[in-house]
Write an enzyme that holds these catalytic residues in place. Structure first.
Site, PDB file in Angstrom:
ATOM      1  N   GLY A 113       0.838  -1.186   0.000  1.00 22.81           N
ATOM      2  CA  GLY A 113       0.000   0.000   0.000  1.00 22.81           C
ATOM      3  C   GLY A 113       0.871   1.233   0.000  1.00 22.81           C
ATOM      4  CB  ALA A 160       3.661  11.702   0.132  1.00 22.63           C
ATOM      5  CG  ASP A 210      -1.857  -5.764   4.038  1.00 20.12           C
ATOM      6  OD1 ASP A 210      -2.866  -6.171   4.623  1.00 20.12           O
ATOM      7  OD2 ASP A 210      -1.627  -4.547   3.848  1.00 20.12           O
ATOM      8  CE1 TYR A 222      -3.789   0.398   1.948  1.00 13.92           C
ATOM      9  CE2 TYR A 222      -2.733  -1.696   1.586  1.00 13.92           C
ATOM     10  CZ  TYR A 222      -3.262  -0.766   2.440  1.00 13.92           C
ATOM     11  OH  TYR A 222      -3.235  -1.013   3.781  1.00 13.92           O
ATOM     12  CG  ASN A 249      -6.727   1.680  10.517  1.00 12.41           C
ATOM     13  OD1 ASN A 249      -5.651   1.740  11.121  1.00 12.41           O
ATOM     14  ND2 ASN A 249      -6.792   1.507   9.207  1.00 12.41           N
ATOM     15  CE  LYS A 279       3.336   2.103   5.378  1.00 12.33           C
ATOM     16  NZ  LYS A 279       2.253   2.857   5.957  1.00 12.33           N
ATOM     17  CE  LYS A 301      12.495   6.942   2.728  1.00 12.26           C
ATOM     18  NZ  LYS A 301      11.097   7.306   2.457  1.00 12.26           N
ATOM     19  CB  ILE A 358      11.915  -7.001   0.257  1.00 13.40           C
ATOM     20  CG1 ILE A 358      11.020  -5.815  -0.129  1.00 13.40           C
ATOM     21  CG2 ILE A 358      11.086  -8.295   0.279  1.00 13.40           C
ATOM     22  CD1 ILE A 358      10.340  -5.937  -1.468  1.00 13.40           C
TER      23      ILE A 358
END
Ligand SMILES: *[C@@H]1O[C@H](CO)[C@@H](O)[C@H](O)[C@H]1NC(C)=O
Ligand SMILES: *[C@@H]1O[C@H](CO)[C@@H](O)[C@H](O)[C@H]1NC(C)=O
Ligand SMILES: *[C@@H]1O[C@H](CO)[C@@H](O)[C@H](O)[C@H]1NC(C)=O
Length: 346
Positions: free
Chosen positions: A44, A50, A91, A96, A192, A291, A295, A300
């Site tokens: 996502g 940003a 995920d 997204y 959430n 996530k 960058k 990973i």
């Protein structure tokens, strides 16, 4: 020679924990009988990633992957890379804008579909017909089922995303239960939601969520919520596991990635600061969801390399001292919605 091959094969099998799927993370048992890997990777791309503080907070929650400088091809490659690195929990979410890329990567990989735990989420502006929304996601993913479908947020918007809508999440939950019955999703969960909302849902519904996905990281421990979920046999996924203070500019605060204490803990085990943080969350019994952004593409593989060491009790204590009940992700466009969840961060 044969013996040698067997020995190596045995060692490799053992190094992949106790997981029948061949993923590197151990499996957790869910309250609905399914299992889930204890580490995941999220594809996502959110506006809160940003750096531009002026980035559109006006409409709904997300910017496209392209705007965060990752091409669809890069996302596909990243999914493949995550699977190669031993990730089995992948995920994504309708909002997204990465479901198609994830789906294409699942076509290309040699990892069998049944070994992958695929998560997607119901968008805040698409709650009128949950089963239909899931079918649209499945079409984008080119899949017949997902392993986990989640309500992405207790907050709702009108379908054109221009205004709030007040849809009771308990009603939405009935749609989730309906989506599970024909096997379009194997498990259902929430994202959430706060503790008050989870409690209310448990009181008013006969089907429990299997998983709750919330922000948890060094700066936001969420002890009460985690304890409540533990008591109710709900697994907690920790999104944004490094938190925004890890490498984003936050005025008045240094960046955690440069923190000498954390680096010192890592050096003891030969690990990086992110590895230490992921490991800390694993030892709290949580499921960290690393996530993707432009960058972290390079990290990973190393992010999965956390199952060959354990933090000592003293180091766990040291890491716990970073809790400030500081939340990184609180979309401004959710504020003032009657179901706005992030009232109490303690
Ligand atoms: C944000 O907007 C303000 C006012 O329009 C402008 O002065 C500033 O340069 C913008 N910042 C960025 C990073 O674009
Ligand atoms: C969707 O999946 C099927 C196999 O399940 C494959 O043959 C087809 O090419 C895929 N479609 C796209 C658009 O990737
Ligand atoms: C959870 O969200 C509801 C609705 O916004 C709010 O009334 C309640 O105070 C929140 N609870 C906590 C613990 O933040």
């Amino acid at each position: 020679m044969f013996l040698f091959v067997c020995l190596i094969a045995g060692l490799l099998a053992n190094s992949f924990a106790d997981d029948k799927d061949g993923g590197k993370a151990p499996s957790l048992q869910l309250n609905d009988g399914n299992t889930m890997p204890q580490m995941g990777y999220s594809f996502g791309i959110h506006h809160w990633d940003a750096r531009d503080p002026n980035y559109s907070h006006s409409k709904c929650c997300c910017i496209s992957a392209a705007e965060y400088m990752l091409s669809p091809f890069q996302i596909e490659t990243a999914v493949t890379k995550a699977l190669d690195a031993g990730y089995r929990l992948i995920d994504t979410a309708a909002v997204y804008g990465t479901e198609e890329q994830v789906g294409r990567a699942l076509q290309m990989t040699t990892v069998p579909r049944e070994h992958i735990f695929l998560v997607t989420k119901l968008a805040a502006y698409d709650k009128h017909d949950v089963v239909f929304a899931l079918r649209k996601s499945l079409e984008r993913l080119n899949q017949t089922y997902v392993d986990m479908y989640m309500i992405a947020s207790p907050v709702s918007f009108t379908p054109d995303k221009s205004a709030f809508e007040e849809i009771d999440y308990v009603d939405t939950w009935r749609g989730m239960v309906e989506a599970k019955t024909p096997g379009l999703t194997r498990s259902i969960g929430l994202a959430n939601f706060n503790i008050t909302q989870v409690k209310r849902l448990l009181e008013l519904s006969h089907v429990k969520p299997s998983v709750l996905d919330v922000e948890i990281n060094l700066n936001l421990a969420q002890y009460k919520l985690v304890e409540y979920c533990k008591q109710n046999d709900i697994v907690v996924m920790a999104h944004t596991p490094l938190g925004r203070r890890f490498d984003h500019d936050s005025p008045g605060h240094y960046q955690l990635k440069d923190d000498p204490t954390l680096r010192g803990v890592g050096e003891k085990y030969g690990k990086t600061t992110p590895q230490v943080i992921y490991r800390y969350l694993i030892q709290r019994g949580l499921v960290p969801i690393a996530k993707l952004n432009s960058k972290t593409l390079e990290d990973i593989e190393t992010s999965m390399d956390i199952f060959d060491f354990s933090l000592s009790d003293i180091d766990m204590k040291t890491l716990s001292l970073y809790n400030e009940n500081y939340r990184s992700v609180h979309p401004k466009e959710w504020l003032n919605h009657p179901y706005y969840p992030f009232v109490d961060n303690s």
